[in-house]
Design a protein around this motif. Structure first.
Motif, PDB file in Angstrom:
ATOM      1  N   GLY A 161       0.834  -1.209   0.000  1.00  0.00           N
ATOM      2  CA  GLY A 161       0.000   0.000   0.000  1.00  0.00           C
ATOM      3  C   GLY A 161       0.863   1.250   0.000  1.00  0.00           C
ATOM      4  N   ARG A 162       1.919   1.207   0.808  1.00  0.00           N
ATOM      5  CA  ARG A 162       2.839   2.338   0.900  1.00  0.00           C
ATOM      6  C   ARG A 162       3.495   2.592  -0.454  1.00  0.00           C
ATOM      7  NH1 ARG A 162       8.296   3.436  -0.137  1.00  0.00           N
ATOM      8  NH2 ARG A 162       9.272   4.595   1.560  1.00  0.00           N
ATOM      9  N   SER A 163       3.872   1.514  -1.169  1.00  0.00           N
ATOM     10  CA  SER A 163       4.546   1.695  -2.469  1.00  0.00           C
ATOM     11  C   SER A 163       3.573   2.276  -3.504  1.00  0.00           C
ATOM     12  CB  SER A 163       5.141   0.370  -2.954  1.00  0.00           C
ATOM     13  OG  SER A 163       4.115  -0.476  -3.411  1.00  0.00           O
ATOM     14  N   MET A 164       2.284   1.951  -3.387  1.00  0.00           N
ATOM     15  CA  MET A 164       1.304   2.555  -4.299  1.00  0.00           C
ATOM     16  C   MET A 164       1.274   4.070  -4.107  1.00  0.00           C
ATOM     17  SD  MET A 164      -1.855  -0.203  -4.148  1.00  0.00           S
ATOM     18  CE  MET A 164      -2.987   0.686  -5.221  1.00  0.00           C
ATOM     19  N   LEU A 165       1.315   4.492  -2.821  1.00  0.00           N
ATOM     20  CA  LEU A 165       1.295   5.923  -2.545  1.00  0.00           C
ATOM     21  C   LEU A 165       2.596   6.574  -3.011  1.00  0.00           C
ATOM     22  CD1 LEU A 165      -0.267   8.260  -1.139  1.00  0.00           C
ATOM     23  CD2 LEU A 165       1.072   7.761   0.909  1.00  0.00           C
ATOM     24  N   LEU A 201       7.066  13.522   4.357  1.00  0.00           N
ATOM     25  CA  LEU A 201       6.768  13.400   5.788  1.00  0.00           C
ATOM     26  C   LEU A 201       5.711  12.324   6.045  1.00  0.00           C
ATOM     27  CD1 LEU A 201       6.673  17.141   6.993  1.00  0.00           C
ATOM     28  CD2 LEU A 201       8.591  15.544   7.022  1.00  0.00           C
ATOM     29  N   VAL A 202       4.693  12.296   5.163  1.00  0.00           N
ATOM     30  CA  VAL A 202       3.622  11.305   5.343  1.00  0.00           C
ATOM     31  C   VAL A 202       4.185   9.893   5.163  1.00  0.00           C
ATOM     32  CG1 VAL A 202       1.487  10.395   4.329  1.00  0.00           C
ATOM     33  CG2 VAL A 202       1.750  12.861   4.677  1.00  0.00           C
ATOM     34  N   ILE A 203       5.001   9.721   4.146  1.00  0.00           N
ATOM     35  CA  ILE A 203       5.534   8.376   3.878  1.00  0.00           C
ATOM     36  C   ILE A 203       6.489   7.949   5.005  1.00  0.00           C
ATOM     37  CG2 ILE A 203       7.012   7.047   2.279  1.00  0.00           C
ATOM     38  CD1 ILE A 203       5.499   8.634   0.011  1.00  0.00           C
ATOM     39  N   GLU A 204       7.215   8.903   5.560  1.00  0.00           N
ATOM     40  CA  GLU A 204       8.057   8.564   6.719  1.00  0.00           C
ATOM     41  C   GLU A 204       7.200   8.087   7.901  1.00  0.00           C
ATOM     42  OE1 GLU A 204      10.519  11.896   7.758  1.00  0.00           O
ATOM     43  OE2 GLU A 204      11.624  11.778   5.861  1.00  0.00           O
ATOM     44  N   MET A 205       6.053   8.753   8.086  1.00  0.00           N
ATOM     45  CA  MET A 205       5.151   8.315   9.178  1.00  0.00           C
ATOM     46  C   MET A 205       4.636   6.904   8.912  1.00  0.00           C
ATOM     47  SD  MET A 205       2.872  11.699  10.085  1.00  0.00           S
ATOM     48  CE  MET A 205       1.919  11.000  11.431  1.00  0.00           C
ATOM     49  N   HIS A 226      -4.172   7.588   8.710  1.00  0.00           N
ATOM     50  CA  HIS A 226      -4.136   6.116   8.766  1.00  0.00           C
ATOM     51  C   HIS A 226      -2.850   5.625   9.443  1.00  0.00           C
ATOM     52  CE1 HIS A 226      -7.882   5.274   6.837  1.00  0.00           C
ATOM     53  NE2 HIS A 226      -7.595   6.067   5.821  1.00  0.00           N
ATOM     54  N   ALA A 227      -1.754   6.337   9.215  1.00  0.00           N
ATOM     55  CA  ALA A 227      -0.502   5.980   9.912  1.00  0.00           C
ATOM     56  C   ALA A 227      -0.704   6.141  11.423  1.00  0.00           C
ATOM     57  CB  ALA A 227       0.644   6.861   9.418  1.00  0.00           C
ATOM     58  N   CYS A 228      -1.422   7.209  11.803  1.00  0.00           N
ATOM     59  CA  CYS A 228      -1.708   7.425  13.241  1.00  0.00           C
ATOM     60  C   CYS A 228      -2.587   6.305  13.779  1.00  0.00           C
ATOM     61  CB  CYS A 228      -2.409   8.767  13.459  1.00  0.00           C
ATOM     62  SG  CYS A 228      -1.339  10.171  13.180  1.00  0.00           S
ATOM     63  N   LYS A 229      -3.541   5.879  12.965  1.00  0.00           N
ATOM     64  CA  LYS A 229      -4.435   4.788  13.382  1.00  0.00           C
ATOM     65  C   LYS A 229      -3.611   3.516  13.643  1.00  0.00           C
ATOM     66  CE  LYS A 229      -8.674   4.822  14.294  1.00  0.00           C
ATOM     67  NZ  LYS A 229      -8.767   5.652  15.392  1.00  0.00           N
ATOM     68  N   ILE A 230      -2.666   3.252  12.743  1.00  0.00           N
ATOM     69  CA  ILE A 230      -1.799   2.082  12.942  1.00  0.00           C
ATOM     70  C   ILE A 230      -1.020   2.259  14.250  1.00  0.00           C
ATOM     71  CG2 ILE A 230       0.217   0.807  12.055  1.00  0.00           C
ATOM     72  CD1 ILE A 230      -0.745   1.433   9.220  1.00  0.00           C
ATOM     73  N   ALA A 231      -0.483   3.478  14.439  1.00  0.00           N
ATOM     74  CA  ALA A 231       0.315   3.747  15.651  1.00  0.00           C
ATOM     75  C   ALA A 231      -0.515   3.529  16.910  1.00  0.00           C
ATOM     76  CB  ALA A 231       0.862   5.173  15.612  1.00  0.00           C
ATOM     77  N   GLU A 232      -1.754   4.015  16.902  1.00  0.00           N
ATOM     78  CA  GLU A 232      -2.634   3.825  18.071  1.00  0.00           C
ATOM     79  C   GLU A 232      -2.820   2.343  18.366  1.00  0.00           C
ATOM     80  OE1 GLU A 232      -6.372   5.684  17.190  1.00  0.00           O
ATOM     81  OE2 GLU A 232      -5.561   7.708  17.340  1.00  0.00           O
ATOM     82  N   ASN A 233      -3.000   1.584  17.301  1.00  0.00           N
ATOM     83  CA  ASN A 233      -3.254   0.150  17.494  1.00  0.00           C
ATOM     84  C   ASN A 233      -2.001  -0.614  17.891  1.00  0.00           C
ATOM     85  OD1 ASN A 233      -6.163  -0.800  16.895  1.00  0.00           O
ATOM     86  ND2 ASN A 233      -5.772   0.893  15.494  1.00  0.00           N
ATOM     87  N   VAL A 234      -0.843  -0.149  17.425  1.00  0.00           N
ATOM     88  CA  VAL A 234       0.413  -0.783  17.852  1.00  0.00           C
ATOM     89  C   VAL A 234       0.610  -0.531  19.353  1.00  0.00           C
ATOM     90  CG1 VAL A 234       2.927  -0.724  17.629  1.00  0.00           C
ATOM     91  CG2 VAL A 234       1.496  -0.727  15.587  1.00  0.00           C
ATOM     92  N   GLN A 235       0.272   0.684  19.770  1.00  0.00           N
ATOM     93  CA  GLN A 235       0.362   1.012  21.201  1.00  0.00           C
ATOM     94  C   GLN A 235      -0.535   0.066  22.007  1.00  0.00           C
ATOM     95  OE1 GLN A 235       2.009   3.955  22.569  1.00  0.00           O
ATOM     96  NE2 GLN A 235       1.520   3.168  24.598  1.00  0.00           N
ATOM     97  N   TYR A 236      -1.759  -0.145  21.506  1.00  0.00           N
ATOM     98  CA  TYR A 236      -2.697  -1.047  22.188  1.00  0.00           C
ATOM     99  C   TYR A 236      -2.154  -2.481  22.182  1.00  0.00           C
ATOM    100  CZ  TYR A 236      -6.787  -3.999  22.902  1.00  0.00           C
ATOM    101  OH  TYR A 236      -7.644  -4.968  23.353  1.00  0.00           O
ATOM    102  N   MET A 237      -1.624  -2.875  21.031  1.00  0.00           N
ATOM    103  CA  MET A 237      -1.088  -4.236  20.901  1.00  0.00           C
ATOM    104  C   MET A 237       0.014  -4.472  21.940  1.00  0.00           C
ATOM    105  SD  MET A 237       0.666  -5.881  17.500  1.00  0.00           S
ATOM    106  CE  MET A 237       2.241  -5.040  17.518  1.00  0.00           C
ATOM    107  N   GLU A 238       0.858  -3.479  22.108  1.00  0.00           N
ATOM    108  CA  GLU A 238       2.004  -3.649  23.002  1.00  0.00           C
ATOM    109  C   GLU A 238       1.642  -3.536  24.477  1.00  0.00           C
ATOM    110  OE1 GLU A 238       5.252  -4.574  22.625  1.00  0.00           O
ATOM    111  OE2 GLU A 238       4.279  -5.189  20.773  1.00  0.00           O
TER     112      GLU A 238
END
Lengths: 253, 216
Positions: free
Chosen positions: B23-27, B125-129, B196-208
């Motif tokens: 998905g990232r490579s498409m962007l 910046l977005v792709i780095e996130m 969406h990157a923030c959403k992933i980050a929130e969920n990684v925080q929850y996962m951990e």
């Protein structure tokens, strides 16, 4: 646990012939809630459960230190009567163990032993206990038949009804569904959910899904120690202790 | 059996990381196509749409199967919950790539206005996130996502700046309206990708940690 506790242990230790089976267990069991005890085989769950109605007294060479209170009263106090204790704290075992008597007698026996002789009163208790155990509709037309003719699931509900007949405050269940099929298990689980409206239930189970389904609180035990105890939701979603995490995710046990 | 389940869980995570990179490579390619006015590259991004959808369906089914067959608990359960969110976020990021690629086809024949304003910088910046969010998911490294709130604020500010710049150009010269509108839309899509990157980050925080956090 901020809810009022009915049973409390404080620094409870138990040795079987020198083997340290419970080590410094301190737990508060909330009133009118279902508390599940989980842990690998031999971790002391059943031993702890059997402490609550002093069933371990029947075993030779048992030494107990620490305190267990029921309704703030020490159950080992010299004035404490074990028959009264076991009336208040009933127990349902792993394998259904009805008496080789009629369905009616199985239920009426407890109240009879405790002095109730009036037939109408005994009839009322039998019906009410069987209704509470969700068994009445299935057996009301054959109360004089032998209890041994019931299916395994029905026998287990009969044993629960037998426990309810003496109006306990706490019901201890030691793997009550391990000998039952999924449908009978589901009936017992529904029953446990109803029972907590009036009783405190403490259940020992190997089945963690069962613990999540039926309990409000869960205690995890390991090698005789109570590692962690808290709300079931918290224990199974994000336990505090790594040992609990490793056990409930199947990394050992 | 628990070992088999944990091996499958590791495989699921690896495959989800692959999808996230896809998905990232498409962007990434859509933005490169926009910068270089490369219609062929944009076309190739659009063509990847089917593949990312197939990945989504396959991985989601894998998650449901693991839940149904293993009744996961504690961190195992949180990994699968997080994975489902990463799958959705990756699909959305890829789809925004596709939408930007479609814009490339519209604007590639005309020269850039103001060198695409801040779009290339914002895209970096977005792709780095996105990269950091994927890496945090892959490696359980929460340090990678600890400044996401501030980074997301920067992205929001850039989107606003591009919006104002676009309006200014449109007022000055109505012939730029079509391209500027596209730029504003691209900035909006990039901002959504950062969300969406923030959403992933929130969920990684929850996962951990098992704790829910909200990254604005």
């Amino acid at each position: 646990m901020s809810e009022p506790a009915i049973i409390t242990t404080n620094n409870l230790n138990l040795w079987y012939s020198g083997k340290h089976a419970l080590e410094s267990v301190s737990i508060k069991v909330p009133k009118k809630r279902v508390t599940a005890l989980i842990g690998p085989s031999g971790c002391g769950k059943s031993t702890l459960l059997r402490c609550f109605n002093r069933l371990n007294d029947l075993i030779d060479n048992v030494k107990i230190t620490g305190e267990i209170t029921l309704d703030n009263e020490d159950i080992h106090a010299p004035a404490s009567d074990v028959v009264t204790l076991r009336k208040k704290v009933g127990m349902v075992f792993q394998k259904p163990n009805p008496f080789p008597k009629t369905i009616y007698d199985n239920i009426a026996y407890g109240p009879w032993v405790h002095g109730i002789r009036d037939k109408n009163e005994l009839d009322r208790i039998v019906e009410q206990s069987l209704r509470h155990a969700a068994l009445w509709d299935e057996v009301k037309d054959r109360l004089s038949d032998s209890a041994l003719g019931l299916s395994g699931g029905q026998q287990q509900r009969l044993c629960i009804a037998r426990t309810l007949a003496v109006e306990p405050e706490v019901i201890l269940m030691d793997e009550p569904c391990s000998a039952l099929d999924p449908i009978a298990t589901s009936k017992i689980e529904n029953l446990i959910d109803m029972l907590k409206e009036e009783y405190t239930v403490i259940i020992v189970t190997h089945n963690m899904q069962q613990a999540t389904r039926v309990s409000d609180y869960t205690g995890f035990m390991y090698l005789g120690k109570l590692i962690e105890c808290g709300r079931t939701k918290q224990i199974f979603e994000h336990p505090t202790e790594e040992l609990t995490e490793n056990y409930i995710t199947g990394r050992f046990g | 059996m628990a070992e088999k389940f944990h091996t499958e869980l590791d495989e699921l995570r690896c495959e989800t990381v692959e999808m996230a990179h896809f998905g990232r490579s498409m962007l990434r390619d859509a933005v490169d196509g926009l910068i270089r006015q490369d219609k062929n590259l944009a076309e190739s991004v659009v063509a990847r749409k089917e593949e990312i959808h197939r990945m989504e369906v396959r991985l989601e089914e894998h998650c449901y199967q693991l839940i149904a067959l293993n009744q996961p608990m504690a961190k195992d359960m949180r990994i699968i919950a997080c994975t489902l969110k990463v799958i959705t976020a990756s699909l959305r990021i890829g789809r925004y790539g596709k939408v930007i690629a479609n814009i490339v086809k519209e604007v590639a024949d005309n020269p850039h206005i103001s060198n695409l304003m801040s779009i290339p910088h914002m895209a970096e910046l977005v792709i780095e996130m996105i990269d950091d969010a994927i890496a945090a998911y892959e490696t359980d490294n929460l340090r990678l996502i600890e400044a996401f709130s501030e980074r997301d604020d920067t992205i929001d500010a850039l989107r606003h700046s591009i919006f104002r710049q676009g309006i200014t150009y449109m007022m000055e010269d109505p012939r730029t309206i079509s391209r500027c509108t596209h730029y504003i839309m691209v900035a909006r899509y990039l901002e959504r990708c950062a969300d969406h990157a923030c959403k992933i980050a929130e969920n990684v925080q929850y996962m951990e940690t098992g704790e829910r956090v909200e990254i604005h």
